[in-house]
Design a protein around this motif. Structure first.
Motif, PDB file in Angstrom:
ATOM      1  N   SER A  79       0.843  -1.187   0.000  1.00 31.93           N
ATOM      2  CA  SER A  79       0.000   0.000   0.000  1.00 31.93           C
ATOM      3  C   SER A  79       0.885   1.245   0.000  1.00 31.93           C
ATOM      4  O   SER A  79       1.789   1.372   0.815  1.00 31.93           O
ATOM      5  CB  SER A  79      -0.892   0.009   1.246  1.00 31.93           C
ATOM      6  OG  SER A  79      -1.756  -1.089   1.263  1.00 31.93           O
ATOM      7  N   GLY A  80       0.617   2.141  -0.912  1.00 28.96           N
ATOM      8  CA  GLY A  80       1.392   3.371  -0.995  1.00 28.96           C
ATOM      9  C   GLY A  80       2.694   3.237  -1.750  1.00 28.96           C
ATOM     10  O   GLY A  80       3.376   4.238  -1.994  1.00 28.96           O
ATOM     11  N   THR A  81       3.078   2.025  -2.128  1.00 26.66           N
ATOM     12  CA  THR A  81       4.312   1.809  -2.890  1.00 26.66           C
ATOM     13  C   THR A  81       3.983   1.795  -4.378  1.00 26.66           C
ATOM     14  O   THR A  81       3.054   1.105  -4.804  1.00 26.66           O
ATOM     15  CB  THR A  81       4.978   0.482  -2.494  1.00 26.66           C
ATOM     16  OG1 THR A  81       5.328   0.535  -1.103  1.00 26.66           O
ATOM     17  CG2 THR A  81       6.232   0.235  -3.319  1.00 26.66           C
ATOM     18  N   HIS A  82       4.736   2.533  -5.150  1.00 29.55           N
ATOM     19  CA  HIS A  82       4.450   2.654  -6.578  1.00 29.55           C
ATOM     20  C   HIS A  82       5.545   2.057  -7.467  1.00 29.55           C
ATOM     21  O   HIS A  82       5.383   2.009  -8.678  1.00 29.55           O
ATOM     22  CB  HIS A  82       4.251   4.124  -6.946  1.00 29.55           C
ATOM     23  CG  HIS A  82       3.158   4.794  -6.175  1.00 29.55           C
ATOM     24  ND1 HIS A  82       1.826   4.539  -6.398  1.00 29.55           N
ATOM     25  CD2 HIS A  82       3.200   5.678  -5.147  1.00 29.55           C
ATOM     26  CE1 HIS A  82       1.084   5.257  -5.565  1.00 29.55           C
ATOM     27  NE2 HIS A  82       1.899   5.958  -4.788  1.00 29.55           N
ATOM     28  N   HIS A  83       6.667   1.630  -6.861  1.00 29.95           N
ATOM     29  CA  HIS A  83       7.777   1.094  -7.644  1.00 29.95           C
ATOM     30  C   HIS A  83       8.180  -0.278  -7.114  1.00 29.95           C
ATOM     31  O   HIS A  83       8.020  -0.579  -5.928  1.00 29.95           O
ATOM     32  CB  HIS A  83       8.981   2.035  -7.601  1.00 29.95           C
ATOM     33  CG  HIS A  83       8.733   3.361  -8.257  1.00 29.95           C
ATOM     34  ND1 HIS A  83       8.099   4.403  -7.621  1.00 29.95           N
ATOM     35  CD2 HIS A  83       9.027   3.803  -9.512  1.00 29.95           C
ATOM     36  CE1 HIS A  83       8.011   5.434  -8.437  1.00 29.95           C
ATOM     37  NE2 HIS A  83       8.559   5.103  -9.590  1.00 29.95           N
ATOM     38  N   ILE A  84       8.711  -1.073  -8.015  1.00 27.10           N
ATOM     39  CA  ILE A  84       9.146  -2.426  -7.667  1.00 27.10           C
ATOM     40  C   ILE A  84      10.354  -2.773  -8.522  1.00 27.10           C
ATOM     41  O   ILE A  84      10.532  -2.252  -9.625  1.00 27.10           O
ATOM     42  CB  ILE A  84       7.994  -3.440  -7.899  1.00 27.10           C
ATOM     43  CG1 ILE A  84       8.335  -4.805  -7.310  1.00 27.10           C
ATOM     44  CG2 ILE A  84       7.672  -3.573  -9.380  1.00 27.10           C
ATOM     45  CD1 ILE A  84       7.186  -5.791  -7.374  1.00 27.10           C
ATOM     46  N   GLY A  85      11.210  -3.664  -8.007  1.00 23.63           N
ATOM     47  CA  GLY A  85      12.374  -4.093  -8.769  1.00 23.63           C
ATOM     48  C   GLY A  85      11.973  -4.824 -10.037  1.00 23.63           C
ATOM     49  O   GLY A  85      11.142  -5.737  -9.998  1.00 23.63           O
ATOM     50  N   LYS A  86      12.571  -4.425 -11.141  1.00 25.52           N
ATOM     51  CA  LYS A  86      12.231  -5.011 -12.442  1.00 25.52           C
ATOM     52  C   LYS A  86      13.282  -6.002 -12.929  1.00 25.52           C
ATOM     53  O   LYS A  86      12.944  -7.009 -13.565  1.00 25.52           O
ATOM     54  CB  LYS A  86      12.064  -3.896 -13.473  1.00 25.52           C
ATOM     55  CG  LYS A  86      10.935  -2.913 -13.183  1.00 25.52           C
ATOM     56  CD  LYS A  86       9.569  -3.546 -13.385  1.00 25.52           C
ATOM     57  CE  LYS A  86       8.462  -2.524 -13.252  1.00 25.52           C
ATOM     58  NZ  LYS A  86       7.130  -3.091 -13.511  1.00 25.52           N
ATOM     59  N   THR A  87      14.547  -5.712 -12.685  1.00 29.88           N
ATOM     60  CA  THR A  87      15.620  -6.581 -13.178  1.00 29.88           C
ATOM     61  C   THR A  87      16.723  -6.655 -12.125  1.00 29.88           C
ATOM     62  O   THR A  87      16.752  -5.877 -11.173  1.00 29.88           O
ATOM     63  CB  THR A  87      16.227  -6.057 -14.495  1.00 29.88           C
ATOM     64  OG1 THR A  87      16.815  -4.759 -14.256  1.00 29.88           O
ATOM     65  CG2 THR A  87      15.178  -5.932 -15.584  1.00 29.88           C
ATOM     66  N   GLY A  88      17.644  -7.598 -12.337  1.00 28.79           N
ATOM     67  CA  GLY A  88      18.851  -7.677 -11.532  1.00 28.79           C
ATOM     68  C   GLY A  88      18.599  -7.887 -10.045  1.00 28.79           C
ATOM     69  O   GLY A  88      17.605  -8.474  -9.608  1.00 28.79           O
ATOM     70  N   ILE A  89      19.552  -7.390  -9.244  1.00 31.90           N
ATOM     71  CA  ILE A  89      19.469  -7.491  -7.791  1.00 31.90           C
ATOM     72  C   ILE A  89      18.191  -6.838  -7.274  1.00 31.90           C
ATOM     73  O   ILE A  89      17.562  -7.314  -6.327  1.00 31.90           O
ATOM     74  CB  ILE A  89      20.708  -6.838  -7.151  1.00 31.90           C
ATOM     75  CG1 ILE A  89      21.924  -7.744  -7.312  1.00 31.90           C
ATOM     76  CG2 ILE A  89      20.484  -6.538  -5.676  1.00 31.90           C
ATOM     77  CD1 ILE A  89      21.867  -9.025  -6.530  1.00 31.90           C
ATOM     78  N   GLU A  90      17.795  -5.741  -7.901  1.00 30.93           N
ATOM     79  CA  GLU A  90      16.585  -5.036  -7.474  1.00 30.93           C
ATOM     80  C   GLU A  90      15.370  -5.958  -7.511  1.00 30.93           C
ATOM     81  O   GLU A  90      14.479  -5.861  -6.667  1.00 30.93           O
ATOM     82  CB  GLU A  90      16.342  -3.807  -8.361  1.00 30.93           C
ATOM     83  CG  GLU A  90      17.351  -2.691  -8.204  1.00 30.93           C
ATOM     84  CD  GLU A  90      17.053  -1.785  -7.021  1.00 30.93           C
ATOM     85  OE1 GLU A  90      16.401  -2.246  -6.063  1.00 30.93           O
ATOM     86  OE2 GLU A  90      17.482  -0.619  -7.059  1.00 30.93           O
ATOM     87  N   ARG A  91      15.320  -6.836  -8.464  1.00 34.57           N
ATOM     88  CA  ARG A  91      14.177  -7.753  -8.560  1.00 34.57           C
ATOM     89  C   ARG A  91      14.368  -8.992  -7.698  1.00 34.57           C
ATOM     90  O   ARG A  91      13.450  -9.415  -6.996  1.00 34.57           O
ATOM     91  CB  ARG A  91      13.946  -8.163 -10.008  1.00 34.57           C
ATOM     92  CG  ARG A  91      12.826  -9.179 -10.145  1.00 34.57           C
ATOM     93  CD  ARG A  91      12.398  -9.406 -11.577  1.00 34.57           C
ATOM     94  NE  ARG A  91      11.370 -10.427 -11.676  1.00 34.57           N
ATOM     95  CZ  ARG A  91      10.786 -10.798 -12.812  1.00 34.57           C
ATOM     96  NH1 ARG A  91      11.113 -10.198 -13.938  1.00 34.57           N
ATOM     97  NH2 ARG A  91       9.877 -11.738 -12.833  1.00 34.57           N
TER      98      ARG A  91
END
Length: 643
Positions: free
Chosen positions: A198-210
Motif C-alpha cells: 500500500s502506498g508503494t508505486h515502484h518495484i524491482g524489475k531486473t537484476g538485484i533489485e528484482r
C-alpha cells in the motif's frame, strides 16, 4: 326572476371544519410518528453502523511506504540510493466527476504536451486501490510546484507530495547486475501483497533489485489522520512507523568494474570475474550498457524506442542471457572428463596431420592449424588448442558421457545463486535432438561438441564458472552478486518457499585429484609455453596465468574452405572468447571474456583478461598485492621466465 338567497348553515360548516381538523391532526401525528420511528431506527437501532460511517468519513488510515534498502559495492560505495523528489498525485475519488477534464487542466497549467496527457491518463487507468493517490508526474521543478499552488482551486484531488525516489549514482556501470526499479504494473499489482505494498508505486524489475525485492522493500507503516469535508488532513491521530528495507552489500568491486569496462570499451561483449574460493562476482560487464535512472520514473517513448531498436542491443544482458558456442574454452573441461573416464592419460598421444577422420568416413574434420602439430599429448593439446586431439577424445568419450561430465561443470543449467535472468544455455543430447529435430544423433556431432561447436550454447557466466571450478579443483561455489544482506549471507536468508535460493551443486570429484593439475598445467602453457596460443600476453605477466582461448563460429564454413575475414560481414565474424584464472598456484580470480565478432580469442580477448587480472591482483608498484602472494612467487620477475 331573482334567485332566492341561500341561508348559510353554520352547523354544517362547523362539522366540516371539525372533520378537516381531525384528519389533518391524524395526518400530522402519523407523520410525526413515522419521523420519530425513523429517527429511532437510525439513531438507536443503527447507531453503531452510522457512527462508524461518520468516523470513517472523518478518520482515514493512510499507508506509509517504507524507504527502500540501499545497495553498496564490497567497499561500501553507494550503487543504489534514494533521493527526495516532488511528485504530482491525483486521487480520482476527490477530483469530481470529470477527472479526464481535470487532466486537461493540469496539462494546461503546466504547459505539457499531448504525449504527457496520454501518459497521465494511462497511469490513472491502471489498477489501484480506492482513495489511493496516483503519482502522474515526477521530479517537479520549483516553477511547476508554484503553478500548482496558484491554481489549486481549479485542481480538486490534486496534490504535490514529497517522496523518496530510487537513484543510481553510478549510472551505466552496474545496469545489468543491479538492475533498476520501475512503476508497478497491473499484472504485478495482482500478485503483490495488497497490504504491504500500500502506498508503494515502484518495484524491482531486473537484476538485484528484482531478485531481492522482498528484502529491499521493507514493511509498510500506517497513520490514522483526521480529515475535513474536502478530504484534507487536519491532524494525525496515530502512527505506526514502517520498517525500512534491508541494505545489500554486493561482492562486486567498483574499481575492478570500471577497469573491466575500460578494457572492453568500444566493443560488444561481456566480462565476468569471480573469486574461485567463494563464488563472489567481482565484476560483471555487458557492453554496450544503458542508464537505469531512465526507467525509475518512466522512460519516454522515444528514449525507450532508441534503446530497444538499437542494433547493439544495450538492454540485452550478455553475461546472463547471451548464448554463444564456447569454442575451445570448453577443452579443459573435456580434458578433465577424458582423464576421469580413463579414455586418455596425460601421456596419451594422438597424431595430428591437420585433420581427423572417423573410421570408414571420408569427411575430414579440420584442425585450425591446417599443417598439423604431429604427435600431441594432453598438455600440448591444450597449449596448442589442438582440435584433432579433442576430436579423438570426444569420440572416445561419446556424447552421453561427454554430456554427463560437462553438466557437472554447469553447462546446460543455471549456475548462479541470485541472478534470476540467467539462461541455462544448452547441453545437447540424443534425447534433446530427437525431441527438437526428430533426428538421430550422428557421430560427427559428438566430435564438434568436443571443441565447443555445434548445438552447444553457453553464457559467459557459465564459462567463468568452468574456469573457477578448474582453479578450485572441482569445489562448487555458486556465483553470487550479494555478499551480505544486513549482515546476513545470502545462503542464510529465510525466504518463502517460492523464493528459496537454488540448492548447492555437488563438487566434482575426479578419481585422481592429480588430473586437475594436469589440466591446469596445459592451461598455463597456453600463456607461458613456447608454443602457447596466448604466449604474447603471458610474456609480460608478473604472475602465472592458466588460460584457454576460444573462437566460436557465427556462420558455417564449407568443407575445405578457409575463413577469410574480408569476405564476411563484421557481425558475421567469429566470436572471441577467453577464460583464465590466476595466480595459477594460488587462484584469486577467474575471468571469462566474450567479444562478439572479435575473431581471435588469443589476440583480442586474452589481452582484456590480463588487464582485468592486473587491476585486481597488482598493487601500485606493479607487483602482486601482499594478500595475493604465495611462497612460490618470484617478486619482480616475469612468471613466464620461470621454469
Amino acid at each position: 326572476m331573482p334567485q332566492p338567497i341561500r341561508i348559510k348553515d353554520h352547523e354544517r360548516d362547523a362539522r366540516l371544519v371539525r372533520k378537516r381538523v381531525v384528519v389533518g391532526a391524524v395526518a400530522i401525528v402519523s407523520l410525526i410518528g413515522v419521523l420519530i420511528a425513523r429517527l429511532y431506527f437510525l439513531q438507536v437501532i443503527q447507531y453503531d453502523y452510522h457512527s462508524t460511517l461518520s468516523e470513517n468519513n472523518r478518520v482515514h488510515v493512510q499507508p506509509i511506504p517504507p524507504s527502500r534498502g540501499l545497495i553498496y559495492d564490497r567497499n561500501g560505495v553507494i550503487i543504489a540510493d534514494n533521493r527526495p523528489s516532488f511528485s504530482l498525485t491525483m486521487t480520482r475519488e476527490r477530483s469530481g466527476k470529470d477527472w479526464l477534464q481535470l487532466l486537461d487542466v493540469i496539462v494546461e497549467v503546466l504547459a505539457l504536451s499531448p504525449d504527457d496527457r496520454r501518459l497521465f491518463e494511462k497511469r490513472m487507468r491502471q489498477g489501484r486501490r480506492p482513495f489511493e493517490p496516483v503519482p502522474i508526474l515526477f521530479e517537479l521543478s520549483e516553477e511547476q510546484i508554484a503553478l500548482i499552488a496558484v491554481n489549486q482551486f481549479r485542481l480538486p484531488g490534486v496534490e504535490v507530495i514529497a517522496q523518496l525516489v530510487r537513484h543510481y549514482p553510478q549510472g551505466e556501470h552496474f545496469a545489468h547486475s543491479v538492475g533498476y526499479v520501475g512503476r508497478i504494473n497491473e499484472a504485478e499489482l495482482k500478485k503483490l501483497d495488497p497490504i504491504n505494498y500500500s502506498g508503494t508505486h515502484h518495484i524491482g524489475k531486473t537484476g538485484i533489485e528484482r531478485f531481492y525485492e522482498p528484502e529491499l522493500h521493507g514493511s509498510v507503516g500506517y497513520e490514522e489522520v483526521e480529515t475535513n469535508a474536502r478530504g484534507r488532513i487536519s491532524r494525525v491521530l496515530k502512527r505506526t512507523d514502517p520498517q525500512p528495507g534491508k541494505d545489500i552489500h554486493l561482492s562486486m568491486d567498483i574499481g575492478l568494474q570500471q577497469a573491466a569496462e575500460a578494457a572492453l570499451a568500444g566493443k560488444r561483449g561481456a566480462i565476468v570475474a569471480l573469486d574461485p574460493a567463494n563464488g563472489d562476482v567481482l565484476a560483471m560487464v555487458s557492453l554496450p550498457s544503458f542508464d537505469p535512472n531512465l526507467f525509475v520514473t518512466g522512460i519516454g517513448l522515444s528514449a525507450y524506442a532508441e534503446l530497444r531498436d538499437s542494433i547493439d542491443r544495450p538492454l540485452f544482458n550478455r553475461v546472463l542471457r547471451g548464448l554463444y558456442p564456447p569454442g575451445s574454452t570448453i577443452k579443459p573441461a573435456v580434458a578433465a572428463a577424458g582423464l576421469d573416464a580413463g579414455v586418455v592419460t596425460g601421456d596419451t598421444r594422438v597424431f595430428d596431420p591437420g585433420y581427423f577422420q572417423l573410421p570408414n568416413y571420408d569427411h575430414k574434420y579440420r584442425n585450425w592449424n591446417r599443417t598439423g602439430d604431429g604427435w600431441v599429448n594432453l598438455e600440448m593439446a591444450i597449449m596448442r588448442s589442438n582440435d584433432t586431439y579433442f576430436y579423438e577424445l570426444a569420440h572416445r568419450l561419446g556424447v552421453d558421457r561427454l554430456g554427463l561430465y560437462l553438466g557437472r561443470f554447469g553447462i546446460g543449467q543455471k549456475v548462479s545463486l541470485d541472478m534470476f535472468e540467467e539462461s541455462p544455455g544448452l547441453m545437447p543430447s540424443r534425447e534433446w535432438k530427437r525431441a527438437r529435430y526428430r533426428q538421430a544423433w550422428y557421430p560427427g556431432e559428438t566430435l564438434i561438441l568436443g571443441i565447443g561447436q555445434g548445438y552447444m550454447q553457453t553464457t559467459p557466466l557459465q564459462l567463468a564458472q568452468v574456469a573457477a571450478l578448474i582453479a578450485n579443483k572441482g569445489k562448487w561455489n555458486r556465483p553470487h552478486l550479494a555478499k551480505d544482506i544486513d549482515g546476513v549471507a545470502p545462503q542464510d536468508l529465510v525466504r518463502p518457499p517460492e523464493l528459496q535460493l537454488p540448492s548447492p551443486m555437488a563438487d566434482i570429484q575426479l578419481r585422481d585429484p592429480k588430473s586437475w593439475q594436469q589440466v591446469s598445467n596445459g592451461m598455463q602453457q597456453v600463456m607461458h609455453g613456447a608454443r602457447g596460443t596466448a604466449r604474447k600476453v603471458g610474456e609480460s605477466a608478473v604472475y602465472r596465468i592458466a588460460g584457454k582461448s576460444g573462437t566460436a563460429q557465427v556462420v558455417a564454413i564449407k568443407q575445405g574452405e578457409k575463413y577469410d575475414r574480408s569476405k564476411v560481414q563484421e557481425r558475421h565474424r567469429d566470436h572471441a572468447l577467453f577464460i583464465a584464472f590466476a595466480p595459477a598456484d594460488n587462484p584469486k580470480i577467474a575471468v571469462a571474456v566474450m567479444i562478439e565478432n572479435g575473431e581471435s580469442g588469443s589476440g583480442v580477448a586474452a589481452p582484456i583478461v590480463k588487464k582485468v587480472m592486473d587491476a585486481w591482483l597488482l598493487g601500485p608498484d606493479g607487483q602482486l598485492k601482499p594478500e595475493f602472494r604465495s611462497p612460490a612467487d618470484v617478486s619482480g620477475k616475469p612468471m613466464s621466465a620461470q621454469p
